[in-house]
Scaffold this active site. Sequence first.
Site, mmCIF file in Angstrom:
data_model
loop_
_atom_site.group_PDB
_atom_site.id
_atom_site.type_symbol
_atom_site.label_atom_id
_atom_site.label_comp_id
_atom_site.label_asym_id
_atom_site.label_seq_id
_atom_site.Cartn_x
_atom_site.Cartn_y
_atom_site.Cartn_z
ATOM 1 N N HIS A 207 -8.473 -40.745 18.935
ATOM 2 C CA HIS A 207 -8.682 -39.351 18.885
ATOM 3 C C HIS A 207 -9.683 -38.913 19.645
ATOM 4 O O HIS A 207 -10.467 -37.918 19.349
ATOM 5 C CB HIS A 207 -8.629 -38.814 17.298
ATOM 6 C CG HIS A 207 -7.689 -39.075 16.720
ATOM 7 N ND1 HIS A 207 -6.494 -38.060 16.413
ATOM 8 C CD2 HIS A 207 -7.158 -40.107 15.827
ATOM 9 C CE1 HIS A 207 -5.609 -38.545 15.601
ATOM 10 N NE2 HIS A 207 -6.206 -39.991 15.280
ATOM 11 N N ASN B 106 -1.923 -35.479 10.937
ATOM 12 C CA ASN B 106 -1.399 -35.439 12.352
ATOM 13 C C ASN B 106 -0.029 -34.617 12.333
ATOM 14 O O ASN B 106 0.216 -33.813 11.425
ATOM 15 C CB ASN B 106 -0.681 -36.863 12.458
ATOM 16 C CG ASN B 106 -1.610 -37.837 12.715
ATOM 17 O OD1 ASN B 106 -2.664 -37.625 13.406
ATOM 18 N ND2 ASN B 106 -1.422 -39.357 12.674
HETATM 19 C C1 HEM Z 1 -6.464 -47.020 7.802
HETATM 20 C C2 HEM Z 1 -6.196 -46.125 8.633
HETATM 21 C C3 HEM Z 1 -6.803 -45.307 9.417
HETATM 22 C C4 HEM Z 1 -8.363 -45.704 9.958
HETATM 23 C C5 HEM Z 1 -8.836 -46.710 9.570
HETATM 24 C C6 HEM Z 1 -8.607 -44.555 10.653
HETATM 25 C C7 HEM Z 1 -9.779 -44.239 11.379
HETATM 26 C C8 HEM Z 1 -10.272 -43.156 12.400
HETATM 27 C C9 HEM Z 1 -11.462 -43.295 12.872
HETATM 28 C C10 HEM Z 1 -12.448 -44.213 12.991
HETATM 29 C C11 HEM Z 1 -11.610 -41.953 13.640
HETATM 30 C C12 HEM Z 1 -12.762 -41.369 14.402
HETATM 31 C C13 HEM Z 1 -13.572 -40.383 13.378
HETATM 32 C C14 HEM Z 1 -14.822 -39.747 14.078
HETATM 33 O O1 HEM Z 1 -15.194 -40.609 15.107
HETATM 34 O O2 HEM Z 1 -15.254 -38.993 13.837
HETATM 35 C C15 HEM Z 1 -10.251 -41.574 13.256
HETATM 36 C C16 HEM Z 1 -9.994 -40.153 13.718
HETATM 37 C C17 HEM Z 1 -9.017 -39.354 13.266
HETATM 38 N N1 HEM Z 1 -7.944 -39.897 12.525
HETATM 39 FE FE1 HEM Z 1 -7.873 -41.689 11.788
HETATM 40 N N2 HEM Z 1 -7.702 -43.565 11.013
HETATM 41 C C18 HEM Z 1 -6.565 -43.895 10.170
HETATM 42 C C19 HEM Z 1 -5.506 -43.314 10.039
HETATM 43 C C20 HEM Z 1 -5.043 -42.078 10.160
HETATM 44 C C21 HEM Z 1 -3.961 -41.154 9.702
HETATM 45 C C22 HEM Z 1 -2.896 -41.715 8.642
HETATM 46 C C23 HEM Z 1 -4.049 -40.277 10.021
HETATM 47 C C24 HEM Z 1 -3.157 -38.788 10.134
HETATM 48 C C25 HEM Z 1 -2.630 -38.674 8.974
HETATM 49 C C26 HEM Z 1 -5.413 -40.113 11.007
HETATM 50 C C27 HEM Z 1 -5.900 -38.964 11.692
HETATM 51 C C28 HEM Z 1 -7.050 -38.929 12.309
HETATM 52 C C29 HEM Z 1 -7.309 -37.904 13.121
HETATM 53 C C30 HEM Z 1 -6.753 -36.347 13.032
HETATM 54 C C31 HEM Z 1 -8.736 -38.156 13.735
HETATM 55 C C32 HEM Z 1 -9.475 -37.153 14.677
HETATM 56 C C33 HEM Z 1 -10.340 -36.331 13.666
HETATM 57 C C34 HEM Z 1 -11.260 -35.379 14.440
HETATM 58 O O3 HEM Z 1 -10.705 -34.518 15.161
HETATM 59 O O4 HEM Z 1 -12.555 -35.502 14.642
HETATM 60 N N3 HEM Z 1 -5.768 -41.310 10.959
HETATM 61 N N4 HEM Z 1 -9.497 -42.084 12.560
#
Ligand code: HEM
Length: 501
Positions: free
Chosen positions: A54, A127
């Site tokens: 992201h 999402n």
């Molecule tokens: C085990 C599963 C997952 C892991 C380990 C993971 C990990 C991460 C990480 C490390 C980030 C970066 C956050 C940052 O740097 O601030 C991120 C961002 C994000 N993830 Fe996940 N994620 C997972 C599953 C999901 C799922 C299922 C969704 C949605 C339902 C999702 C939605 C998002 C969104 C929207 C962001 C961006 C947040 C922002 O705008 O700063 N992720 N994720």
Amino acid sequence: MSEKLTTNKGIPIANDQASMTTGENSSYTVLQDTQLIEKLAHFDRERIPERVVHAKGAGAHGVFEVTNDLSKYTRAKFLSEVGKKTEILVRFSTVGGEKGSADAKRDPRGTAFKFYTEEGNYDMVGNNIPIFFIRDAIKFPDFVHTQKRLSKNNLADADMFWDFLSLTPESLHQATFLFTDRCTPYSYRHMHCFSSHTYLWYNENEEYVWVKYHFKTKQGIKNLTNDEAITMCGVNPDHATEDLYLAIEDGNYPQWDVYVQIMTPEEALEYEFDPFDVTKVWYHEDYPLIPLGVITLNRNPQNYFNEIEQAAFAPSNFVPGIGSSPDRLLQGRLFAYEDTQRHRLGPNHHQIPVNRPKNAKIANYQRDGSMNMDESGVNDPNYYPNSFDDIKPDISFKPPAIEVQAVIDKHTRAIEDVDFIQVGEFWRRVLSDEDKQHLVYNLQQHLGNASQRIQLRQTALFYKAEPEYGIAVAKALGLDIKKVEELSKLSPEERAEATKA
Ligand code: HEM
């Protein structure tokens, strides 16, 4: 009134157009030009690590207003009465691309909401798709690697993308969704947002229910076709960022109606699908959408880096009345976000103004650390319990006890026929004929770049979900339909063996 140009320490600068050198023309620069050194050194450190996923996004400030009183289910104060308003921050994003990548790329869109409530900050990080590719956190790094670049040539690769997905059949539901036009939205304003996961809501009596959130765009769903999206990537790689910014600048404030689906613990035991499996939806006819509120985005950030790049959203940020569920993917997320933010922004990322609670006070004994700005720590004591101040826990905030029966093991979750039912239903009941044509064309454009053995393995999964779907993709790719059908009848292990390199 003109202002004096200064260094970062406020010292007036005499000349900012020339370095201090040994002569007028070609010459050596002297180390004692500390102004030059400060300027270059700060520039050298302007970038922070981009989000590992992201990375490309856009965001805005706004307000959430309650339109329906559901306080009998949750004690969360910001949901306590109709008309109650809470400041919010929202960030939309694509998932796989780097910080400079094009907004129109085929990808899920991230939809992260921060609610600045009076009981602390609540984040809902979802999402634009109600489901996810995998359902165990241990698979996430592998899954993400397949969306990134090959080590040897730094190129995206259709084989690694489809190899992983076809060997991970639980991804089929979201892989199908990903290749509909919903994953090339016209703009961030024209898409729905979902929690995808199931969360816990509980009230003051420690009664609880399970909920899923849905944010329905009031602008209507509007998508780009595959070919329009490809063109847009070249014409305007920032099209969605620009669209959101200009809409808000013009006073054309985007809005989403917020709904929840609610399931009781008793119903959860009986439901035909595992209600905590994030690869599945709860059918709306079983669990109708119940209105909750409305979101309006009405203020652009003044400084993108400060307010959006440095924003830290984490699924672990709950307020009293809301909690997690036994969703194995969510459980991993409860760790990963704060952890990455400690690395990306530092251990005191919660002190960056956009991440600070705006309407609640922080009172604890955590101290110091890199970039600490917290003035509350100037007064001792710096430990709990103490007999000097009166900061103490409040037992009335205790969440309900949830009973579990536990056998600790690496419980491998088998792929079963039930994992294909909702994909078939999606094809038959949700997609229009035009949607189906686009889906098949979009798949052909991407899956067509993978090796034929991987195409066969993946198309067998489409076939298993719904023969008409599998046949349509097989035809588009020029695959042997008999072979696809045969592969669809095998177990995942047999299918992998029959299609290995
Ligand atoms: C085990 C599963 C997952 C892991 C380990 C993971 C990990 C991460 C990480 C490390 C980030 C970066 C956050 C940052 O740097 O601030 C991120 C961002 C994000 N993830 Fe996940 N994620 C997972 C599953 C999901 C799922 C299922 C969704 C949605 C339902 C999702 C939605 C998002 C969104 C929207 C962001 C961006 C947040 C922002 O705008 O700063 N992720 N994720």
